[in-house]
Design a protein around this motif. Structure first.
Motif, PDB file in Angstrom:
ATOM      1  N   LEU A  62       0.726  -1.304  -0.034  1.00  0.00           N
ATOM      2  CA  LEU A  62       0.055  -0.067  -0.019  1.00  0.00           C
ATOM      3  C   LEU A  62       0.932   1.409   0.172  1.00  0.00           C
ATOM      4  CD1 LEU A  62      -2.825   1.530   0.393  1.00  0.00           C
ATOM      5  CD2 LEU A  62      -2.549   1.365   2.738  1.00  0.00           C
ATOM      6  N   THR A  63       1.748   1.304   0.738  1.00  0.00           N
ATOM      7  CA  THR A  63       2.852   2.228   0.888  1.00  0.00           C
ATOM      8  C   THR A  63       3.435   2.653  -0.357  1.00  0.00           C
ATOM      9  OG1 THR A  63       3.034   2.104   3.206  1.00  0.00           O
ATOM     10  CG2 THR A  63       4.948   3.228   2.090  1.00  0.00           C
ATOM     11  N   ALA A  64       4.001   1.506  -1.029  1.00  0.00           N
ATOM     12  CA  ALA A  64       4.753   1.544  -2.349  1.00  0.00           C
ATOM     13  C   ALA A  64       3.833   2.097  -3.531  1.00  0.00           C
ATOM     14  CB  ALA A  64       5.655   0.320  -2.573  1.00  0.00           C
ATOM     15  N   THR A  65       2.588   1.501  -3.408  1.00  0.00           N
ATOM     16  CA  THR A  65       1.625   1.595  -4.940  1.00  0.00           C
ATOM     17  C   THR A  65       0.518   2.615  -4.477  1.00  0.00           C
ATOM     18  OG1 THR A  65       0.206  -0.093  -4.015  1.00  0.00           O
ATOM     19  CG2 THR A  65       2.379  -0.765  -5.605  1.00  0.00           C
ATOM     20  N   GLY A  66       0.148   2.793  -3.224  1.00  0.00           N
ATOM     21  CA  GLY A  66      -1.396   3.773  -3.036  1.00  0.00           C
ATOM     22  C   GLY A  66      -2.449   2.659  -3.244  1.00  0.00           C
TER      23      GLY A  66
END
Length: 181
Positions: free
Chosen positions: A97-101
Motif C-alpha cells: 500500500l505504501t509503495a503503490t497507493g
C-alpha cells in the motif's frame, strides 16, 4: 459491416485487453514489492528461505519455504495458530500500500501452514455441515481469521448449506445452518 460498426466492435476489446494488461502488471508489481519486503525481513531476522510468487484468480500468493534444516526457524514466523503469519501478511500488505497507493489482497504462506490449515478447515466445515444435517440445529465454529472464514464459507456453500459470520473482532466466527434457515 460499416467502418463505424467495426470501430464500435473493436474498441471495447482493445480497452478490455489494456485493462487486463494493467491489472496483471499491477498484480506482478504487488508481488515484486511484497517479495522485496519479505526478503529484507528474512535478512534482518537472519533466516534462510526462498520466496515464491504465484498469481491465481487475480490475487497474489506468496510462499516462503526453506530447506529441511531451515523449516523449524521459519515456522517461528507462523506462530501459534498462525497469529504471527497473519501479522506479517498485514505488514506486507501495508508495504505494498505504501509503495503503490493501492490496497493489496495478497496471501502470505510460510512453510505450507495455510495450505495445511485449508485442509483442516475443509474437514471442520464438512463436520459442521454433517452435524446440521443430523440435528437440524445451527453449529457455531471457533473464531478464525477473515481469510479462514472465507475458505469455510466457500466450502459450506459448495456442500449446499448456509453460513454466516457472527461476532466482533477476534471473536468473529461462523455459524453453519440449513440453507432454508
Amino acid at each position: 459491416m460499416s467502418d463505424i460498426d467495426q470501430s464500435v466492435v473493436s474498441e471495447p476489446a482493445g480497452t478490455e485487453v489494456e485493462e487486463l494488461e494493467d491489472a496483471v502488471s499491477s498484480i506482478e508489481e504487488e508481488g515484486d514489492i511484497a517479495a522485496d519486503y519479505l526478503e529484507e525481513l528474512l535478512d534482518i531476522a537472519d533466516l534462510d528461505g526462498d520466496i515464491d510468487i504465484e498469481v491465481r484468480g487475480g490475487r497474489t500468493y506468496i510462499s516462503i519455504v526453506g530447506e529441511a534444516e531451515d523449516e523449524k526457524a521459519l515456522q517461528r514466523l507462523v506462530g501459534s495458530n498462525g497469529e504471527i503469519l497473519d501479522s506479517l501478511q498485514e505488514l506486507t500488505r501495508l508495504a505494498v500500500l505504501t509503495a503503490t497507493g493501492n490496497r493489496s489482497r495478497l496471501v502470505l504462506d510460510i512453510t505450507g501452514y495455510r495450505q495445511g490449515r485449508a485442509g483442516e478447515l475443509k474437514s471442520i466445515a464438512e463436520a459442521a455441515v454433517q452435524k446440521v444435517r443430523e440435528t437440524g440445529e445451527e453449529v457455531p465454529l471457533e473464531p478464525m481469521s477473515a481469510y479462514e472464514r472465507k475458505l469455510v464459507h466457500d466450502c459450506v456453500a459448495a456442500l449446499g448449506m448456509h453460513s454466516e459470520s457472527d461476532g466482533e473482532g477476534s471473536r468473529r466466527h461462523i455459524v453453519v445452518s440449513n440453507d432454508d434457515a
